[in-house]
Design a protein around this motif. Structure first.
Motif, PDB file in Angstrom:
ATOM      1  N   PHE A 109       9.083   1.026 -10.974  1.00 27.01           N
ATOM      2  CA  PHE A 109       8.626   1.801  -9.822  1.00 27.01           C
ATOM      3  C   PHE A 109       8.428   0.844  -8.655  1.00 27.01           C
ATOM      4  N   VAL A 110       9.013   1.182  -7.509  1.00 21.82           N
ATOM      5  CA  VAL A 110       8.938   0.310  -6.335  1.00 21.82           C
ATOM      6  C   VAL A 110       7.782   0.751  -5.450  1.00 21.82           C
ATOM      7  N   LEU A 111       6.926  -0.210  -5.126  1.00 19.68           N
ATOM      8  CA  LEU A 111       5.743   0.095  -4.304  1.00 19.68           C
ATOM      9  C   LEU A 111       5.771  -0.721  -3.020  1.00 19.68           C
ATOM     10  N   GLY A 112       5.538  -0.029  -1.904  1.00 24.12           N
ATOM     11  CA  GLY A 112       5.356  -0.732  -0.631  1.00 24.12           C
ATOM     12  C   GLY A 112       3.865  -0.780  -0.345  1.00 24.12           C
ATOM     13  N   GLY A 113       3.456  -0.106   0.739  1.00 25.46           N
ATOM     14  CA  GLY A 113       2.028  -0.057   1.075  1.00 25.46           C
ATOM     15  C   GLY A 113       1.298   1.109   0.415  1.00 25.46           C
ATOM     16  N   GLY A 114       2.009   1.918  -0.353  1.00 29.34           N
ATOM     17  CA  GLY A 114       1.367   3.045  -1.047  1.00 29.34           C
ATOM     18  C   GLY A 114       0.803   4.097  -0.106  1.00 29.34           C
ATOM     19  N   SER A 115       1.420   4.257   1.082  1.00 27.88           N
ATOM     20  CA  SER A 115       0.875   5.213   2.051  1.00 27.88           C
ATOM     21  C   SER A 115       1.638   6.527   2.102  1.00 27.88           C
ATOM     22  N   ASN A 116       2.608   6.668   1.189  1.00 28.06           N
ATOM     23  CA  ASN A 116       3.338   7.940   1.156  1.00 28.06           C
ATOM     24  C   ASN A 116       3.512   8.432  -0.273  1.00 28.06           C
ATOM     25  N   ILE A 117       2.536   8.091  -1.130  1.00 30.47           N
ATOM     26  CA  ILE A 117       2.611   8.524  -2.532  1.00 30.47           C
ATOM     27  C   ILE A 117       1.300   9.202  -2.941  1.00 30.47           C
ATOM     28  N   GLY A 150       2.031   1.290   6.142  1.00 36.15           N
ATOM     29  CA  GLY A 150       3.120   1.021   5.204  1.00 36.15           C
ATOM     30  C   GLY A 150       3.946  -0.188   5.583  1.00 36.15           C
ATOM     31  N   THR A 151       5.036  -0.357   4.823  1.00 32.37           N
ATOM     32  CA  THR A 151       5.874  -1.548   4.964  1.00 32.37           C
ATOM     33  C   THR A 151       7.169  -1.230   5.713  1.00 32.37           C
ATOM     34  N   VAL A 152       7.788  -2.304   6.188  1.00 31.21           N
ATOM     35  CA  VAL A 152       9.083  -2.178   6.871  1.00 31.21           C
ATOM     36  C   VAL A 152      10.146  -1.650   5.888  1.00 31.21           C
ATOM     37  N   MET A 172      13.346   4.752   4.172  1.00 31.29           N
ATOM     38  CA  MET A 172      13.323   5.710   3.045  1.00 31.29           C
ATOM     39  C   MET A 172      13.217   7.133   3.564  1.00 31.29           C
ATOM     40  N   GLN A 173      12.223   7.373   4.426  1.00 28.58           N
ATOM     41  CA  GLN A 173      12.083   8.729   4.952  1.00 28.58           C
ATOM     42  C   GLN A 173      12.318   8.747   6.472  1.00 28.58           C
ATOM     43  N   ASN A 174      13.014   7.718   6.975  1.00 27.48           N
ATOM     44  CA  ASN A 174      13.316   7.700   8.415  1.00 27.48           C
ATOM     45  C   ASN A 174      12.043   8.029   9.186  1.00 27.48           C
ATOM     46  N   ILE A 175      11.054   7.136   9.087  1.00 26.13           N
ATOM     47  CA  ILE A 175       9.735   7.441   9.661  1.00 26.13           C
ATOM     48  C   ILE A 175       9.864   7.830  11.136  1.00 26.13           C
ATOM     49  N   GLY A 176       8.984   8.716  11.547  1.00 26.32           N
ATOM     50  CA  GLY A 176       9.066   9.208  12.916  1.00 26.32           C
ATOM     51  C   GLY A 176       7.702   9.622  13.434  1.00 26.32           C
ATOM     52  N   ALA A 177       7.558   9.552  14.739  1.00 32.27           N
ATOM     53  CA  ALA A 177       6.329  10.023  15.385  1.00 32.27           C
ATOM     54  C   ALA A 177       6.553  10.059  16.893  1.00 32.27           C
ATOM     55  N   ILE A 231      -4.281   8.225  20.591  1.00 28.08           N
ATOM     56  CA  ILE A 231      -4.123   9.612  20.131  1.00 28.08           C
ATOM     57  C   ILE A 231      -4.267   9.670  18.608  1.00 28.08           C
ATOM     58  N   ARG A 232      -3.575   8.745  17.928  1.00 22.57           N
ATOM     59  CA  ARG A 232      -3.601   8.768  16.461  1.00 22.57           C
ATOM     60  C   ARG A 232      -5.026   8.537  15.946  1.00 22.57           C
ATOM     61  N   GLN A 233      -5.740   7.602  16.579  1.00 23.47           N
ATOM     62  CA  GLN A 233      -7.105   7.325  16.094  1.00 23.47           C
ATOM     63  C   GLN A 233      -8.029   8.512  16.319  1.00 23.47           C
TER      64      GLN A 233
HETATM   65  C1  LIG Z   1      -2.716   7.857   8.104  1.00 25.13           C
HETATM   66  C2  LIG Z   1      -1.247   7.954   7.856  1.00 25.13           C
HETATM   67  C3  LIG Z   1      -0.404   8.317   8.902  1.00 25.13           C
HETATM   68  C4  LIG Z   1       0.977   8.418   8.701  1.00 25.13           C
HETATM   69  N1  LIG Z   1       1.771   8.762   9.752  1.00 25.13           N
HETATM   70  C5  LIG Z   1       3.114   8.837   9.597  1.00 25.13           C
HETATM   71  C6  LIG Z   1       3.959   9.162  10.703  1.00 25.13           C
HETATM   72  O1  LIG Z   1       3.499   9.359  11.824  1.00 25.13           O
HETATM   73  N2  LIG Z   1       5.289   9.233  10.484  1.00 25.13           N
HETATM   74  C7  LIG Z   1       5.848   8.994   9.255  1.00 25.13           C
HETATM   75  O2  LIG Z   1       7.084   9.070   9.136  1.00 25.13           O
HETATM   76  N3  LIG Z   1       5.074   8.688   8.184  1.00 25.13           N
HETATM   77  C8  LIG Z   1       3.731   8.594   8.325  1.00 25.13           C
HETATM   78  N4  LIG Z   1       2.922   8.280   7.257  1.00 25.13           N
HETATM   79  C9  LIG Z   1       3.535   8.079   5.933  1.00 25.13           C
HETATM   80  C10 LIG Z   1       3.810   6.599   5.578  1.00 25.13           C
HETATM   81  O3  LIG Z   1       3.067   5.738   6.379  1.00 25.13           O
HETATM   82  C11 LIG Z   1       5.294   6.245   5.721  1.00 25.13           C
HETATM   83  O4  LIG Z   1       6.079   7.096   4.944  1.00 25.13           O
HETATM   84  C12 LIG Z   1       5.575   4.792   5.306  1.00 25.13           C
HETATM   85  O5  LIG Z   1       6.904   4.445   5.653  1.00 25.13           O
HETATM   86  C13 LIG Z   1       5.370   4.544   3.818  1.00 25.13           C
HETATM   87  O6  LIG Z   1       5.462   3.154   3.610  1.00 25.13           O
HETATM   88  P1  LIG Z   1       4.863   2.462   2.313  1.00 25.13           P
HETATM   89  O7  LIG Z   1       5.298   1.046   2.346  1.00 25.13           O
HETATM   90  O8  LIG Z   1       3.412   2.711   2.233  1.00 25.13           O
HETATM   91  O9  LIG Z   1       5.644   3.260   1.169  1.00 25.13           O
HETATM   92  P2  LIG Z   1       5.103   3.658  -0.285  1.00 25.13           P
HETATM   93  O10 LIG Z   1       4.128   4.764  -0.158  1.00 25.13           O
HETATM   94  O11 LIG Z   1       4.696   2.457  -1.040  1.00 25.13           O
HETATM   95  O12 LIG Z   1       6.456   4.233  -0.913  1.00 25.13           O
HETATM   96  C14 LIG Z   1       7.025   5.422  -0.442  1.00 25.13           C
HETATM   97  C15 LIG Z   1       8.321   5.674  -1.214  1.00 25.13           C
HETATM   98  O13 LIG Z   1       9.296   4.685  -0.882  1.00 25.13           O
HETATM   99  C16 LIG Z   1       9.666   3.909  -2.030  1.00 25.13           C
HETATM  100  N5  LIG Z   1       9.773   2.516  -1.558  1.00 25.13           N
HETATM  101  C17 LIG Z   1       8.818   1.807  -0.917  1.00 25.13           C
HETATM  102  N6  LIG Z   1       9.294   0.598  -0.562  1.00 25.13           N
HETATM  103  C18 LIG Z   1      10.566   0.535  -0.991  1.00 25.13           C
HETATM  104  C19 LIG Z   1      11.602  -0.461  -0.937  1.00 25.13           C
HETATM  105  N7  LIG Z   1      11.412  -1.644  -0.356  1.00 25.13           N
HETATM  106  N8  LIG Z   1      12.812  -0.175  -1.509  1.00 25.13           N
HETATM  107  C20 LIG Z   1      13.029   1.010  -2.114  1.00 25.13           C
HETATM  108  N9  LIG Z   1      12.078   1.992  -2.196  1.00 25.13           N
HETATM  109  C21 LIG Z   1      10.883   1.764  -1.633  1.00 25.13           C
HETATM  110  C22 LIG Z   1       8.562   4.146  -3.051  1.00 25.13           C
HETATM  111  O14 LIG Z   1       9.051   4.019  -4.387  1.00 25.13           O
HETATM  112  C23 LIG Z   1       8.142   5.582  -2.738  1.00 25.13           C
HETATM  113  O15 LIG Z   1       9.036   6.499  -3.334  1.00 25.13           O
HETATM  114  C24 LIG Z   1       1.527   8.175   7.423  1.00 25.13           C
HETATM  115  C25 LIG Z   1       0.677   7.806   6.363  1.00 25.13           C
HETATM  116  C26 LIG Z   1      -0.687   7.687   6.580  1.00 25.13           C
HETATM  117  C27 LIG Z   1      -1.582   7.273   5.455  1.00 25.13           C
END
Ligand SMILES: Cc1cc2nc3c(=O)[nH]c(=O)nc-3n(C[C@H](O)[C@H](O)[C@H](O)COP(=O)(O)OP(=O)(O)OC[C@H]3O[C@@H](n4cnc5c(N)ncnc54)[C@H](O)[C@@H]3O)c2cc1C
Length: 342
Positions: free
Chosen positions: A53-61, A122-124, A129-134, A227-229
């Motif tokens: 299981f691959v973990l980054g910052g754990g902010s989307n699980i 989270g991490t770069v 992975m989910q094409n982060i956006g805001a 705004i976010r805060q």
């Molecule tokens: C307060 C808060 C606000 C947020 N706001 C936004 C927002 O505005 N927009 C937005 O898009 N998201 C937002 N998020 C969600 C989150 O921050 C993003 O999705 C972020 O990119 C997740 O990064 P992470 O490193 O924590 O991923 P994790 O939670 O660790 O992992 C997420 C998924 O990606 C996989 N993964 C992680 N790293 C890798 C890697 N290197 N290679 C392959 N797979 C990997 C994991 O297995 C898991 O399936 C928010 C989250 C929080 C807590």
């Protein structure tokens, strides 16, 4: 287990490693600081015949159970400029770099393109992975290519923009190539001459309140952070994973029917239909600010489910199902989670 190499730890709590603050365990856990560490960990998992299981910052699980696998926490660092001319910068970033710190680094250097994405946890490496956006910007707009290790062959492969198949909170890595690659480096193309995005959300208004009439990227970033805060709970204080659901896009006919019944329904026209804010649907279904023991729906942002402390992931999962059911019952729309259930 004996003879565990490369500091593989056993039965460790993932509480410090997920922003929801859920206390579940990893059977095995290792921190990967280099590409070689990632490959060694993959080899070890094959030898032990256990999944990865691959973990980054754990902010989307959302952890709903212990992870019976080798958890590889990606900690690959490094920011390297590959190309620098008067218009743009090509910069390669280690997958384990903190996203927000990278955004701050870009702003300090006057590299434009990611300022609207300030303060996303989270991490770069997880950002594609989910094409982060805001605030009207997604990383696909600054993404150039990435390097990822194939989990089967252990070879490093390159994915260009097309190959990533970015969509709204989607990429090929969440779909056809799910669980097949570990992203190790991401290369971004940033601009020297900024193109500012101020139309979305409250950015314009916040800049006005800040007394800024001719903003630069630092001002935009400051406004986004403010705004976010003011709207989102800080995971250090209240466990959460940001938006729990995606904003649904529904067919135009369905939207017209809903508008007849709910004239105030907000909407954004899209090519494929009409996008409706999930937060509005959840609020109208009566969930905003509701608390159930240790968990709840945030009082300012109903799209955010929260753990006030000590909750189990399954409680949050159950709440999310109840919200889905009630929104579907009231509006005929099935909300899709943005958060990854583990
Ligand atoms: C307060 C808060 C606000 C947020 N706001 C936004 C927002 O505005 N927009 C937005 O898009 N998201 C937002 N998020 C969600 C989150 O921050 C993003 O999705 C972020 O990119 C997740 O990064 P992470 O490193 O924590 O991923 P994790 O939670 O660790 O992992 C997420 C998924 O990606 C996989 N993964 C992680 N790293 C890798 C890697 N290197 N290679 C392959 N797979 C990997 C994991 O297995 C898991 O399936 C928010 C989250 C929080 C807590």
């Amino acid at each position: 287990m004996t003879n565990l190499p490369m500091n593989i730890q056993e039965n460790i709590s993932l509480l410090p490693f997920n922003t929801f603050g859920i206390d579940k365990k990893a059977r095995f856990f290792v921190q990967a600081k280099t590409e070689e560490d990632v490959k060694a960990a993959l080899l070890k998992s094959k030898e032990l015949k256990i999944p990865v299981f691959v973990l980054g910052g754990g902010s989307n699980i959302l952890l709903t159970k212990d992870i019976d696998a080798l958890v590889i926490k990606i900690e690959i660092q490094g920011i390297q400029v590959l190309k620098d001319n008067e218009d743009e910068i090509l910069v390669e970033v280690g997958a384990g770099e903190n996203w927000h710190q990278f955004v701050m680094f870009c702003i300090e250097n006057n590299w434009a393109g990611v300022e609207n994405l300030s303060l996303i946890p989270g991490t770069v490496g997880a950002s594609p992975m989910q094409n982060i956006g805001a605030y009207g910007v997604e990383i696909k707009e600054v993404f150039h290519h990435l390097k990822a290790i194939n989990r089967q062959t252990l070879e490093e492969e390159i994915f260009d923009w097309e190959a990533c198949k970015f969509g709204y909170r989607e990429s090929v890595f969440k779909n056809e190539l799910k669980d097949q690659f570990i992203i190790v480096r991401v290369i971004f193309r940033l601009r020297k001459k900024p193109v500012l995005h101020v139309a979305y959300g409250a950015i314009k208004q916040t800049l006005e309140e800040m007394g800024i009439s001719n903003p630069g990227i630092k001002n935009i970033s400051d406004a986004v952070i403010q705004i976010r805060q003011s709207k989102l709970p800080d995971p250090k204080q209240i466990g959460n994973a940001g938006s729990f659901f995606k904003n649904p896009t529904i067919p135009k006919e369905q939207f017209e029917a809903l508008k007849a019944e709910f004239p105030e329904i907000p909407s954004f026209p899209m090519e494929e239909g009409v996008k409706v804010p999930a937060a509005w649907l959840i609020e109208k279904a009566g969930w905003k600010g509701k608390t159930f023991g240790k968990i709840g729906v945030h009082k300012f942002q109903p799209l955010v489910l929260v753990n006030y402390g000590g909750a189990d992931g399954t409680e949050i999962q159950d709440l999310s199902r109840k919200i889905q059911e009630s929104v579907q019952h009231k509006f005929g729309i099935l909300l899709q989670p943005e958060v990854n259930f583990i």
